[in-house]
Structures are given as structure tokens and as C-alpha cells.
Design a protein around this motif. Structure first.
Motif, PDB file in Angstrom:
ATOM      1  N   VAL A   1     -57.947  65.007 -56.670  1.00  0.00           N
ATOM      2  CA  VAL A   1     -58.158  66.133 -55.782  1.00  0.00           C
ATOM      3  C   VAL A   1     -57.638  65.824 -54.379  1.00  0.00           C
ATOM      4  N   GLY A   2     -57.805  64.573 -53.971  1.00  0.00           N
ATOM      5  CA  GLY A   2     -57.329  64.157 -52.662  1.00  0.00           C
ATOM      6  C   GLY A   2     -55.821  64.240 -52.560  1.00  0.00           C
ATOM      7  N   ALA A   3     -55.144  63.771 -53.602  1.00  0.00           N
ATOM      8  CA  ALA A   3     -53.679  63.819 -53.594  1.00  0.00           C
ATOM      9  C   ALA A   3     -53.203  65.253 -53.492  1.00  0.00           C
ATOM     10  N   TYR A   4     -53.889  66.128 -54.214  1.00  0.00           N
ATOM     11  CA  TYR A   4     -53.502  67.532 -54.169  1.00  0.00           C
ATOM     12  C   TYR A   4     -53.728  68.120 -52.781  1.00  0.00           C
ATOM     13  N   ALA A   5     -54.850  67.792 -52.195  1.00  0.00           N
ATOM     14  CA  ALA A   5     -55.147  68.299 -50.852  1.00  0.00           C
ATOM     15  C   ALA A   5     -54.126  67.806 -49.842  1.00  0.00           C
ATOM     16  N   GLN A   6     -53.704  66.548 -49.996  1.00  0.00           N
ATOM     17  CA  GLN A   6     -52.700  66.010 -49.075  1.00  0.00           C
ATOM     18  C   GLN A   6     -51.378  66.757 -49.230  1.00  0.00           C
ATOM     19  N   GLU A   7     -51.058  67.062 -50.498  1.00  0.00           N
ATOM     20  CA  GLU A   7     -49.803  67.769 -50.753  1.00  0.00           C
ATOM     21  C   GLU A   7     -49.839  69.158 -50.137  1.00  0.00           C
ATOM     22  N   LEU A   8     -50.973  69.809 -50.286  1.00  0.00           N
ATOM     23  CA  LEU A   8     -51.124  71.128 -49.689  1.00  0.00           C
ATOM     24  C   LEU A   8     -50.916  71.070 -48.182  1.00  0.00           C
ATOM     25  N   ALA A   9     -51.459  70.018 -47.592  1.00  0.00           N
ATOM     26  CA  ALA A   9     -51.335  69.886 -46.139  1.00  0.00           C
ATOM     27  C   ALA A   9     -49.873  69.731 -45.746  1.00  0.00           C
ATOM     28  N   ARG A  10     -49.151  68.947 -46.563  1.00  0.00           N
ATOM     29  CA  ARG A  10     -47.723  68.781 -46.254  1.00  0.00           C
ATOM     30  C   ARG A  10     -46.999  70.107 -46.382  1.00  0.00           C
ATOM     31  N   LYS A  11     -47.370  70.875 -47.398  1.00  0.00           N
ATOM     32  CA  LYS A  11     -46.728  72.181 -47.579  1.00  0.00           C
ATOM     33  C   LYS A  11     -46.997  73.066 -46.380  1.00  0.00           C
ATOM     34  N   ALA A  12     -48.196  72.954 -45.841  1.00  0.00           N
ATOM     35  CA  ALA A  12     -48.569  73.843 -44.737  1.00  0.00           C
ATOM     36  C   ALA A  12     -47.951  73.419 -43.419  1.00  0.00           C
ATOM     37  N   HIS A  13     -47.893  72.115 -43.188  1.00  0.00           N
ATOM     38  CA  HIS A  13     -47.460  71.654 -41.865  1.00  0.00           C
ATOM     39  C   HIS A  13     -46.057  71.105 -41.846  1.00  0.00           C
ATOM     40  N   GLY A  14     -45.426  71.048 -42.991  1.00  0.00           N
ATOM     41  CA  GLY A  14     -44.075  70.477 -43.001  1.00  0.00           C
ATOM     42  C   GLY A  14     -44.098  69.119 -43.656  1.00  0.00           C
ATOM     43  N   ASP A  15     -43.080  68.839 -44.452  1.00  0.00           N
ATOM     44  CA  ASP A  15     -43.070  67.596 -45.221  1.00  0.00           C
ATOM     45  C   ASP A  15     -43.067  66.353 -44.362  1.00  0.00           C
ATOM     46  N   ASN A  16     -42.573  66.478 -43.144  1.00  0.00           N
ATOM     47  CA  ASN A  16     -42.514  65.287 -42.301  1.00  0.00           C
ATOM     48  C   ASN A  16     -43.775  65.086 -41.481  1.00  0.00           C
ATOM     49  N   HIS A  17     -44.663  66.031 -41.559  1.00  0.00           N
ATOM     50  CA  HIS A  17     -45.873  65.916 -40.752  1.00  0.00           C
ATOM     51  C   HIS A  17     -46.791  64.847 -41.349  1.00  0.00           C
ATOM     52  N   PRO A  18     -47.288  63.961 -40.522  1.00  0.00           N
ATOM     53  CA  PRO A  18     -48.200  62.940 -41.056  1.00  0.00           C
ATOM     54  C   PRO A  18     -49.489  63.562 -41.582  1.00  0.00           C
TER      55      PRO A  18
END
Lengths: 426, 451
Positions: B254-271
Motif C-alpha cells: 500500500v505504501g509503494a502505491y501511495a508513493q507512486e500516486l504522489a509522484r503522479k500528482a507532483h511530478g516524477d522528479n518530485h521527491p
């Protein structure tokens, strides 16, 4: 001595076994039963005789509303050294409010069941309060000269000294009387009593500190308030408040003290790690934070040692962006608090340290003796079971909070929030 | 061993293609029993779009409902759910299960319908709430009219009715939320919260027993099912209950998925903050996996979002620490972040459905997006997942901020007798404690009248 006290108590308040609430004794009964006032100087009266003469005033004082003491109250007379005028203002403020507080405590105590107040420890405390009230109302209501103010401060100093051991003494008394009361009754009385005591004591100590800072040399003043022990600097103090208190520094000193006890008792000294914002400073009363930090560290260290954990106790300090206060979290890996114990952590005298449920009187007293005797010099790691509830009382006194969360099987997190006061309002 | 979702018994049996036919047959069924033709076309239109002209509520005699309201609900515990489907799943057991569901659902629905009927008229005629009301009433009618199930074929037909209703009710949560928001000025917030809370709890309860029965039926019908073989061959699932939820695995996934969602939302390069897991790593316990995934998912999403918002695009974002701890009777998760904490004025409203810091207009707009997600689910997810209502929420897109994650998670956490508590250090971060009762012995945590 004891006999006259009992008969005086009977005469003053026929319904001594009333519930733990302030209520007036009907003054018509008392004046009817008392002998006519003695034609002797007041100082030569015994304590109970004196009590009888001031019954009406006592009731009047106790029925005045309790003015809660705020941090703003404490700093409103200015930064020391205070001018003689300001110092007198502080003295008058204290002289006006202290008797109200003392009277309320006297009434609360004498409304406890007779069997409890007859216990020698509790009755000693009861006498102390009456003695203090007597001393205070003997001093002038509106001091106008530095000499009067000085004498008043001396009276205050005596009172503070007399009452310094109230908690262990009361605790011992209640423990001896546990058969005659319920934990709920004890908790309810103590919660109220100890919270009011915080304010009363602070009021007195503040004036004493202001007096010393304004009339004596800085060294003398510092020595009295033990500023150096707490790693402070007199210029940031306003009486008992340090306007630039650095919690991290205070915690280091508490942890070394508690670590010493641990080493003495268990041969192990747990470590601490402070993270977050260790440099943060805020205006607060160092002795209060010192008490709370010591209690929390005692709990954390004891749990850590008994669980055989090697991880350090982690303390996180953060400055509250919305106020002058701070948040602090003490996180240990001492195995946590079991769900069975958790509901009891805020009760007074709840401690897993020594099980005072023994029928063998000697044993219970003997073991407890170690606790009580050493609370004064602090060489015991635990014992009274007052640490958490009293720490919470201190935290909440100025609008802060103390919460405990536990992961049973791993460790405990304690969250302390303290509000400071905007000191630039002086 | 965890079955990959694509071969999960539930998924195999519910192709999308069956749906329209069913709606058609349901509509025809209603047509023959409805006085106002407006009702039929409206109910059909409901499935097409959200711009529904609210059908005037048909008057129905309350006596039928009364008789069901009087019956108490029969709660069931997680342990009972497991043992019921555990061994020797044969005809008799499947039929028993079917009849339990057949009688329980209308009773529980009736209680909630009566609750709604007691709310002020102006509230229940809100377009979203009246939509939900109609949906519930129709479900009540269709379930109560199902005759006693005597054969496996009867059960198969019954399961089709259940599936259709579940599908139809996918939109209930966002509709309820929108309705509650729109009615904020009509009723005190506490009352709205209480109403939402009890409706949600009841909804969970109905869906648990319904989805459990469907899953058991599929297991029973599956070509690999041998009545005498122990159920554990099917990957440790007993219906929806996963006997061996491994806490660490769930958090990681679930954590990995949440992190991926965050990248989708803020940009792939966003930490994106790291998620560190500590504690008792081999903690395993029986639970309804989708519930656990939803709760932990929400908490991690909140923590990640808060950390990113508070620290911006600094390269070294402080990590989120998840502690897993097992005690004799509990499993405890502690999610600690350094996302700056929660300001005191928001803390009281954190658990409320009716109040939220997010602007209502934005929330309402977002909610309108949720029903359409059922269709876009495949695109979003790396693997297809079961189309349960909870999954649409768990796997919703990152920028869909609904503002009710915490109160929802609390309802789920408390459902089996657990708890969710949150402590904030303003200016630093937040710690959330999730307590789960390990053995699942507690009956569903509902007051009987809230089932």
C-alpha cells in the motif's frame, strides 16, 4: 493536643463526615457553642482556639471566587529589579489572594471524613494550612513600606518551607487510610487539592523571587532560585519564570539525575537522544518543567531497563508555530503499558512498583517507607504513583496537556504540550 | 500465500458485460410494480449520469417496513465468518449462508431507511440523499421478496441479485457525502455526523456479509473446489477474509502505491518521503484485507501529502515511520510523520464528515468525479483489482481530495472493535495509532440498532 483538636473540630463542624465538597458550617451553631472571646492577645491562642475565633472570616474567604493564576499575572509587575512601588503592588496582590486559596484548602480538608483527617499525617498537613493562614492574616492587608514588604516576604518564605513536604506526607496519610476510603474519592480530592496547590505555591514563590531579585545582590537571588542549577542566566528571569528556557538543556540535566538513580538501583544507565529542534526556547517556569521531565524520564528509564531494551529514549522537541509554546514527545521502547493497566495510569497511588495491597501492615509500610523517605532526596526511581497525574496537573495548569499512547509489546509515547506567554507584553 | 488479484474467485465471476442486461431486467421488474412511470425512467437514468431529476418519492405503506424494523439484526464476528466458510463448504452450508444473507439484509436496510425517514423532510429531499434513499428502499424491496433459498440454483440466482445491487450502490458513499455537505445548514453538524457514521457502519456490515457470501459461492462453484478439502488450498482466503494478513507486506504494498500516486500528482522528479517499517515484522493475523488496505492506505496518503506540503521539494524529505507491534490480543500500527502537524483549530473537526477544511465547492466537485472512476480503474492500477466499492476509494487518483479520509478510516477501524487515535505535535508532525483486535472475537461493533 490531639484531644483538644478533636473537640474543637467537633464544635466547629458537627457534620465532619460530609462528602468532599466545600460547604458552609452554620455559623449560628458555632457562635452559640463557643465560649465568649478571650481577653488575651491573639498570638498566645492555641491553633484550635485561634481557628474558632476566625470561623466567620474563614467561611467568607473560602466563598470568594478562586482567581486562577495565569502566566500574565506573574509578569505583570515588571521585570526585576522592580521599583519599590511595583514590589509593593506584588506584595498586595499576594496578600489579597493567598488567604482565599488557603481557606479553600482548609475547608476541603476538614470536610474529609473524620477518620482520615485524624490520621497523624493528614492532620499535620491540616495544621500546617491553618498555621499558614494565621500567619498571613496577621500581616497588614495593605503593606505600604519596604519594611512591611520585607516582613511579609519572610512570612511567605516560612510558609513555602513548611509546605514543601505536603505531597509525600499526604500520600502517606492516604495510604494508611486506604481501607476507609475509595480510590475515586482520593483521586477526586487530590486532583483538586494538588492543582490549587500549584497555583498557591507559585504565587508565593513568585513574590519571593521578585523580592530577592529586586532587593538583594544578583548572586544571592540566583542562589535562592537555583538558577545556575538549571543552567540559566539571571537576566532572562522574571521571578520564577525563565523567559528563554531551553527545554533540551533542562532535559539533559534531568536525564543525568534520573540516570544516576538508575545506575544506583539497576546498575544500568539508559541513554537519551534529543531530536527535532533542540535549540528552541520559550518562556516557562523551569521548576515545573523540571518536575514533569523528571517524572517522564523516570517512567521511560524504568521501563527501558526492566524490558532490557538497548535503544535510547528518544525525545523530540518542537516549537509550536501557532503560539509561544512547545510540544515534546518522549518515546521509549520499554514494552508499553498493558491494556489492563492503561485505564489506571492517571490515578493517584497507582503504581506497579510496589503492590500496596498487602495485608501485612509492616511490610506495606516498610516498603513504602523507602519510597516516601527518598522522595525528598529523590533517590528512588518510583514509588508514590503520583508522577503521571501530578505531571499532568502541572502541564494543564497553564493550558498545556499531557497524553500517553502505548503500543503494548513495544513501547510508550508520551506527548507534552506547554503554552508559554507572550513576554513582550510587559 | 497471497493469490494475485486477477485470479481471485470474486473477480472471475463478475464480468462487466452482464451488467446492462441485469439493469434491464430489474427495470422491467420495477415497471410492473410502479404507479408512476417517472420512477422507472428515473431509476434507469440514474445509471447513466448524475444529472438526475429527482423522482418524487413514491409513497409506500410503512407497515411492511415496520415489521422489519422491529426485528433485531444478528451481528456476526470475524471469527464466525472464518469458521463458517472454513471447512466442508457443502450445499447445506451455502444454502444456510444464503438464507442468513437473505434475511439479514432487509432487516439492516430497514433500520437505516427508518432512520432516514425520521430526518427532517428538507434533508431527505436533498437530491443526493433522496437518491440514496430510493436506492435503499428498492434494495429492501428486492431482497425481502426473494423466496426461501432451497437449492444451489436458487442461490445462484440470488447471488446475481446481490451483485447487481452491490454494483448499483457503488456510488452511495460519494452521494451521501455530497448530500451531507449540501445539508450543512439544515441540521447541526453533530447530528449529520452521527447519521453518516451509522449509515456507513451499517453499509460496511451489509457489504461484508454480502461480499463474503458471494466469495463463498464462487469458491463453492469453482472447478477447483472439493467439498472435503481444507479451504486453505485456496490461498488462505475464506471469502473476503484473508487469514494471513502479513502486516509488513500490506504496508509495503500500500505504501509503494501511495508513493507512486504522489509522484503522479507532483511530478516524477518530485521527491517523495521514504516509508520505513520497524517492529515485529512477522506479524500475521486474520482480517478483511480490503479494509486493512484502505485504512493503511489512507493514513500513508495523508502522511505523504503532509510531508510534501510541509517541506516542499527539498531533496531529503523526512521519512514516514510505520511501527508494527503485536501483543497477545492486539495488533498495533503506528504511523509517524514529520509533516508539520495539524493546527489546533482543525483538530476538533478532523473526525467530522460535515465539517472540513477543504472548501466545500472543491469537495463537491471532486465527489462528482468518484462514480466515473469505476470505469477508469483499470488505467490507474498496475494490476486489476476486484471491483468492490472500497477498492474504488482505495485506488482513487491522487488529486481527488475528498476530505473525509480520517472519519471514514475510523469507521472501518472501529468496525471490528479496533480504534484509531491521532496525536499531533504542531510544527513537527503527526502520530496515528491504529489498534486492531487480533482474534476478531468481538461481534461487529455495532449497537444492534445501528446495523
Amino acid at each position: 493536643m490531639r484531644i483538644s483538636h478533636i473537640s474543637a473540630a467537633r464544635r466547629l463542624c458537627p457534620r465532619v463526615a460530609a462528602p468532599l465538597r466545600l460547604h458552609r458550617c452554620q455559623s449560628s451553631i458555632t457562635t452559640a457553642n463557643l465560649p465568649p472571646p478571650l481577653a488575651v492577645p491573639p498570638e498566645s491562642l492555641s491553633l484550635s482556639e485561634w481557628s474558632a475565633t476566625v470561623e466567620e472570616e474563614l467561611i467568607k474567604l473560602a466563598s470568594r471566587p478562586l482567581r486562577p493564576l495565569t502566566l500574565a499575572d506573574l509578569i505583570r509587575f515588571g521585570r526585576p529589579p522592580l521599583s519599590p512601588k511595583s514590589l509593593l503592588a506584588s506584595a498586595r496582590f499576594t496578600r489579597e489572594n493567598l488567604p482565599v486559596r488557603l481557606s479553600r484548602r482548609i475547608l476541603a480538608l476538614r470536610n474529609l471524613p473524620f477518620i482520615i483527617v485524624s490520621n497523624p499525617h493528614v492532620s499535620q498537613i491540616f495544621d500546617n494550612y491553618r498555621q499558614s493562614l494565621r500567619a498571613i492574616i496577621a500581616s497588614p492587608l495593605h503593606p505600604t513600606t519596604p519594611a512591611e514588604e520585607h516582613k511579609f516576604t519572610e512570612t511567605l518564605t516560612d510558609i513555602v518551607k513548611t509546605h514543601s513536604n505536603t505531597i509525600p506526607t499526604l500520600a502517606r496519610g492516604f495510604l494508611e487510610c486506604r481501607r476507609y476510603t475509595t480510590p475515586a474519592e482520593v483521586t477526586s480530592f487530590l486532583d483538586q487539592h494538588l492543582r490549587e496547590r500549584i497555583g498557591t505555591r507559585l504565587m508565593a514563590e513568585q513574590h519571593i523571587a521578585l523580592h530577592l531579585a529586586s532587593t538583594t545582590s544578583p548572586e544571592e537571588a540566583a542562589a535562592h532560585t537555583a538558577i545556575q542549577d538549571l543552567g540559566g542566566d539571571a537576566s532572562t528571569y522574571i521571578g520564577t519564570i525563565d523567559t528563554a528556557l531551553q527545554p533540551a538543556r533542562l532535559i539533559h540535566s534531568c536525564s543525568s539525575f534520573v540516570g544516576d538513580i538508575c545506575e544506583l538501583r539497576y546498575g544500568v544507565r539508559p541513554q537519551i537522544v534529543i531530536d527535532g529542534d533542540p535549540d528552541v526556547r520559550f518562556p516557562y517556569i523551569p521548576v515545573h518543567l523540571e518536575y514533569i521531565a523528571t517524572e517522564l524520564l523516570k517512567n521511560a528509564f524504568r521501563a527501558t531497563v526492566e524490558a532490557g531494551a538497548t535503544d535510547p529514549v528518544r525525545i523530540t522537541i518542537a516549537k509550536d508555530p501557532y503560539s509561544e509554546g512547545i510540544s515534546m514527545r518522549v518515546r521509549d521502547r520499554g514494552g508499553g503499558i498493558s491494556p489492563d493497566d492503561f485505564p489506571n495510569i492517571w490515578s493517584y497511588s497507582f503504581t506497579t512498583f510496589s503492590n500496596a495491597g498487602d495485608e501485612n501492615e509492616d511490610d506495606a509500610l516498610g516498603r513504602f517507607n523507602t519510597g516516601v523517605a527518598s522522595v525528598g532526596d529523590g533517590s528512588s526511581i518510583a514509588g508514590l504513583g503520583y508522577g503521571l497525574p501530578l505531571s499532568r496537573a502541572y502541564a494543564e495548569y497553564f493550558g498545556g496537556s499531557l497524553q500517553v499512547q502505548s503500543a503494548y509489546g513495544w513501547g510508550t509515547d508520551v506527548y507534552l504540550k506547554l503554552k508559554g506567554v507572550a513576554v513582550d507584553t510587559i | 500465500m497471497l493469490l494475485p488479484p486477477s485470479s481471485h474467485p470474486l473477480l472471475c465471476a463478475s464480468p462487466l458485460t452482464r451488467l446492462p442486461r441485469h439493469l434491464l431486467s430489474l427495470a422491467k421488474y420495477r415497471q410492473s410494480h410502479v404507479a408512476l412511470s417517472a420512477g422507472v425512467s428515473a431509476s434507469f437514468r440514474r445509471h447513466q449520469s448524475l444529472q438526475v431529476t429527482p423522482a418524487p418519492s413514491r409513497w409506500r405503506s410503512p407497515t411492511v417496513l415496520d415489521s422489519y424494523v422491529e426485528k433485531p439484526a444478528r451481528p456476526i464476528s470475524l471469527r464466525q465468518l472464518i469458521f463458517f466458510g472454513g471447512r466442508n463448504l457443502d450445499d447445506k452450508r451455502i444454502i444456510n449462508s444464503a438464507n442468513y444473507v437473505r434475511t439479514e439484509l432487509p432487516v439492516r436496510l430497514a433500520h437505516r431507511i427508518r432512520d432516514m425517514q425520521k430526518l427532517p423532510y428538507v434533508v431527505v429531499t436533498n437530491r443526493h440523499l433522496s437518491y440514496v434513499y430510493e436506492l435503499y428502499y428498492e434494495a429492501f424491496e428486492s431482497f425481502r421478496k426473494v423466496p426461501e433459498i432451497k437449492t444451489v440454483e436458487d442461490n445462484d440466482r440470488f447471488c446475481e441479485v446481490i451483485k447487481a445491487t452491490l454494483k448499483e450502490h457503488l456510488t452511495v458513499i460519494p452521494r451521501l457525502a455530497m448530500g451531507v455537505l449540501e445539508c450543512r445548514d439544515l441540521l447541526p453538524a453533530e447530528q449529520l455526523d452521527k447519521f453518516m457514521h451509522s449509515l456507513l457502519r451499517s453499509r460496511i456490515s451489509r457489504r461484508v456479509i454480502a461480499e463474503q457470501h458471494l466469495a463463498l459461492t464462487d469458491t463453492f462453484n469453482s472447478p477447483f473446489h472439493f467439498p472435503d478439502a481444507p479451504i486453505y488450498h485456496h490461498g488462505d482466503f475464506v471469502g473476503e477474509v484473508f487469514l494471513r494478513c502479513n502486516a509488513k507486506e500490506v504496508v509495503e504494498r500500500v505504501g509503494a502505491y501511495a508513493q507512486e500516486l504522489a509522484r503522479k500528482a507532483h511530478g516524477d522528479n518530485h521527491p517523495v518521503p521514504e516509508i520505513i517499517i520497524e517492529g515485529h515484522m512477522d506479524t500475521t493475523f486474520p482480517y478483511i484485507l480490503s479494509h486493512l488496505e484502505y485504512i493503511i492506505g489512507e493514513l500513508l496518503r495523508n502522511s505523504i501529502e503532509a510531508t510534501i506540503e510541509h517541506h516542499g521539494s527539498k531533496p531529503d524529505l523526512p521519512p514516514i515511520t510505520v511501527l508494527i507491534c503485536h501483543a497477545p490480543k492486539h495488533v498495533i500500527f503506528r504511523v509517524s510523520d514529520q509533516g508539520g502537524g495539524i493546527p489546533p483549530e482543525e483538530t476538533e473537526d478532523l473526525w467530522s464528515f460535515a465539517k472540513s477544511k477543504r472548501s466545500d465547492l472543491a469537495r463537491l466537485k471532486n465527489f462528482a468525479q468518484v462514480p466515473k472512476m469505476a470505469g477508469t480503474l483499470q488505467e490507474l492500477q498496475p494490476e486489476p483489482a476486484a471491483q468492490t466499492s472500497l477498492h474504488t476509494l482505495t485506488y482513487r487518483p491522487p488529486d481527488l481530495k475528498l476530505g473525509m479520509g480520517l472519519p471514514m478510516t475510523r469507521v472501518y477501524a472501529e468496525y471490528w472493535g479496533g480504534s484509531l487515535q491521532q496525536t499531533s505535535m504542531e510544527g513537527y508532525g503527526t502520530d496515528v495509532f491504529l489498534h486492531i483486535e487480533k482474534l476478531g472475537n468481538r461481534l461487529e461493533q455495532l449497537n444492534i440498532d445501528h446495523l
